[in-house]
Design a protein around this motif. Structure first.
Motif, short mmCIF file in Angstrom:
data_model
loop_
_atom_site.label_atom_id
_atom_site.label_comp_id
_atom_site.label_asym_id
_atom_site.label_seq_id
_atom_site.Cartn_x
_atom_site.Cartn_y
_atom_site.Cartn_z
N THR A 88 -79.07 -92.51 10.00
CA THR A 88 -78.83 -91.07 10.13
C THR A 88 -78.96 -90.39 8.78
O THR A 88 -79.61 -89.34 8.64
N LYS A 89 -78.36 -90.99 7.77
CA LYS A 89 -78.42 -90.43 6.42
C LYS A 89 -79.80 -90.59 5.81
O LYS A 89 -80.35 -89.65 5.23
N GLU A 90 -80.38 -91.80 5.94
CA GLU A 90 -81.67 -92.07 5.32
C GLU A 90 -82.80 -91.23 5.90
O GLU A 90 -83.73 -90.84 5.19
N MET A 91 -82.74 -90.96 7.20
CA MET A 91 -83.83 -90.24 7.87
C MET A 91 -83.60 -88.73 7.86
O MET A 91 -84.30 -87.99 8.55
N ARG A 92 -82.60 -88.30 7.10
CA ARG A 92 -82.28 -86.87 6.97
C ARG A 92 -82.01 -86.23 8.33
O ARG A 92 -82.37 -85.07 8.57
N ALA A 93 -81.40 -87.00 9.22
CA ALA A 93 -81.08 -86.48 10.55
C ALA A 93 -79.86 -85.57 10.48
O ALA A 93 -79.05 -85.66 9.55
N PRO A 116 -74.51 -85.79 9.27
CA PRO A 116 -75.71 -86.05 8.45
C PRO A 116 -75.43 -86.90 7.22
O PRO A 116 -76.36 -87.48 6.65
N ASP A 117 -74.16 -87.00 6.81
CA ASP A 117 -73.80 -87.83 5.66
C ASP A 117 -73.53 -89.28 6.05
O ASP A 117 -73.22 -90.11 5.20
N GLY A 118 -73.64 -89.60 7.35
CA GLY A 118 -73.40 -90.95 7.81
C GLY A 118 -71.94 -91.26 8.11
O GLY A 118 -71.63 -92.37 8.55
N PHE A 119 -71.05 -90.32 7.90
CA PHE A 119 -69.63 -90.52 8.18
C PHE A 119 -69.28 -90.03 9.59
O PHE A 119 -69.94 -89.12 10.11
N LYS A 120 -68.25 -90.62 10.17
CA LYS A 120 -67.76 -90.15 11.46
C LYS A 120 -67.26 -88.71 11.33
O LYS A 120 -66.86 -88.27 10.26
N LEU A 121 -67.29 -88.00 12.44
CA LEU A 121 -66.96 -86.57 12.41
C LEU A 121 -65.46 -86.35 12.20
O LEU A 121 -64.63 -87.17 12.57
N SER A 122 -65.14 -85.21 11.64
CA SER A 122 -63.75 -84.83 11.45
C SER A 122 -63.13 -84.41 12.77
O SER A 122 -63.82 -84.13 13.75
N ASP A 123 -61.81 -84.35 12.79
CA ASP A 123 -61.10 -83.89 13.99
C ASP A 123 -61.53 -82.48 14.37
O ASP A 123 -61.70 -82.17 15.55
#
Length: 445
Positions: A88-93, A116-123
């Motif tokens: 996700t991060k590498e492909m600029r998704a 887009p940073d590859g981290f799980k979403l915030s609450d």
């Protein structure tokens, strides 16, 4: 605001019931796609999955949802959760999606989302998407409907990233390794990465058929790998779960090594190289007191959070830590991954084994575990933890354990169950205080 769809790790449930239907999956995709469609660039989402039979159905529903709101879709096929986060991060998704219920049986499935940073979403982001799920989707005109394509090199990309997580000089030629992939998402990539680094490989759980994920194999079913390590005279065993974000290790004697020991090993090795950030490790309240004492003896600290890898990650980010995880084997090494990655952790363990020249039983058991006991108490209704009798039992237990142990009482978030955990130097005392609290909860409930 109460959450209707998202739990502590995405949306999860039994397939074709409740929140885990194709209709809900499509609505999740439409709501998430609409939320992440910002700016005037061409928007894209990466979708990966494990090996569950229902993955085909859920993937198709998600593709329909995302393309209907104008997002292009990149499908990777079966791939570990951390690989989806990486791509996700590498492909600029704009967004990443993993279709998996982790260590659950094949009947369950789940949807995990990454930003887009590859981290799980915030609450906050998940709540905003929830509001979109129950609203009418913003369907795009026919000319703006997204396209879908499958990429064929996703496994190769991830294997390359795995090997980059250890030094260029590291080789495993001297090791004989049993790799158990739980018939799950890592059934191709984990054995390949370890083999490419030189190890002799014996595989378990690498023949998925859609219904055998986590069935008698993997990190939650260790009998097969324990037996195989001993019978084959292997140096070590590596057991992953269905989506390969967790790791349990087996030493050459067939003994299991949990996440606490692995975190202790990796943290001290990194501290020796002055590569450990934050001055210690982040773990949950369930991690053994022995780990805390061991780290303290090395002038390192253990920061505890509530149960859930997302809370571990939040503390790691705010405190500048680069190692965190859970006793269950979910380990986050932020220098190499944005979420738990069982294979990355396994490679670090194998590197420590090679560098030490000692057997796994000596290298991996870095501290003596304190006796720990966890019991679950089911209750009929009400709030038993608020009852005076239960509060008194808890206070008595804390007084008995003062300076000699810990007590953790927490209600389940999904069922009417109270989880009672105690640990201390005296195993009999630990059992006594747990039973006393359990009896009080039963009487109050």
């Amino acid at each position: 605001m109460a959450r209707k769809f998202f739990g502590t790790d995405g949306i999860r449930g039994e397939t074709n019931t409740g929140n885990m239907t194709p209709e809900i999956a499509m609505r999740v995709a439409q709501a998430a796609g609409e939320y992440f469609r910002r700016g005037d660039h061409r928007h894209r989402v990466v979708i990966g999955k494990d090996t569950r039979l229902s993955g085909y159905m859920m993937e198709a529903a998600l593709v329909a949802g995302f393309t209907s709101v104008g997002m292009d879709v990149i499908q990777t096929g079966p791939l570990p959760t951390p690989a989806v986060a990486l791509l996700t991060k590498e492909m600029r998704a704009d967004l990443g999606v993993m279709i998996s219920a982790s260590h659950n049986p094949y009947r369950d499935n789940g949807i995990k989302l990454f930003g887009p940073d590859g981290f799980k979403l915030s609450d906050e982001t998940e709540l905003a998407i929830e509001q979109g799920i129950v609203s009418e989707p913003a369907l795009v005109p026919a000319a703006e409907i997204g396209r879908a394509r499958r990429i064929e090199d996703s496994r190769g990309r991830y294997i390359h990233a795995l090997k980059q997580s250890v030094s260029d000089e590291t080789r495993f030629d001297s090791l004989k390794v049993v790799v158990d992939c739980a018939n799950g998402a890592a059934y191709q990539v984990a054995p390949s990465a370890i083999w490419e680094l030189g190890a002799e490989i014996i595989t378990l759980g690498v023949t998925p058929n859609g219904t055998n994920i986590n069935d008698g194999v993997g990190s939650t079913s260790l009998d097969a790998i324990k037996r195989t390590v001993v019978e084959e005279g292997a140096d070590i065993g590596i057991a992953l779960d269905g989506d390969a974000d967790r790791l349990i290790v087996i030493d050459e004697k067939g003994e299991a090594v949990d996440g606490d020991q692995i975190m202790g090993l990796i943290a001290t090795r990194m501290a020796e190289k002055q590569a450990l950030r934050g001055g210690g490790v982040v773990a949950t309240v369930m991690s053994n007191l022995g780990l805390e004492r061991y780290l303290d003896s090395k002038n390192l600290r253990l920061e505890r959070t509530q149960v859930g890898d997302r809370y571990v990650l939040e503390r790691m980010k705010t405190g500048g830590f680069n190692i965190g995880g859970e006793q269950s084997g979910h380990m986050i090494l932020l220098d190499h991954a944005t979420t738990g990655d069982g294979t990355v952790a396994a490679l670090r363990v194998l590197a420590s084994l090679v560098n030490s020249g000692k057997p796994a039983s000596e290298v991996l058991h870095v501290f003596e575990k304190v006796p720990q006991l966890l019991k679950n108490v089911r209750y009929e209704g009400g709030r038993p933890l608020d009852k005076d009798s239960v509060q008194t039992a808890i206070a008595d237990a804390e007084k008995a354990l003062d300076g000699k142990g810990r007590l953790v009482i927490r209600p389940s978030g999904t069922e009417p169950v109270i989880r009672v955990m105690a640990e201390g130097d005296d195993a009999d005392q630990v059992e006594t205080v747990v039973d006393q609290i359990c009896d009080a909860v039963k009487a109050a409930g």
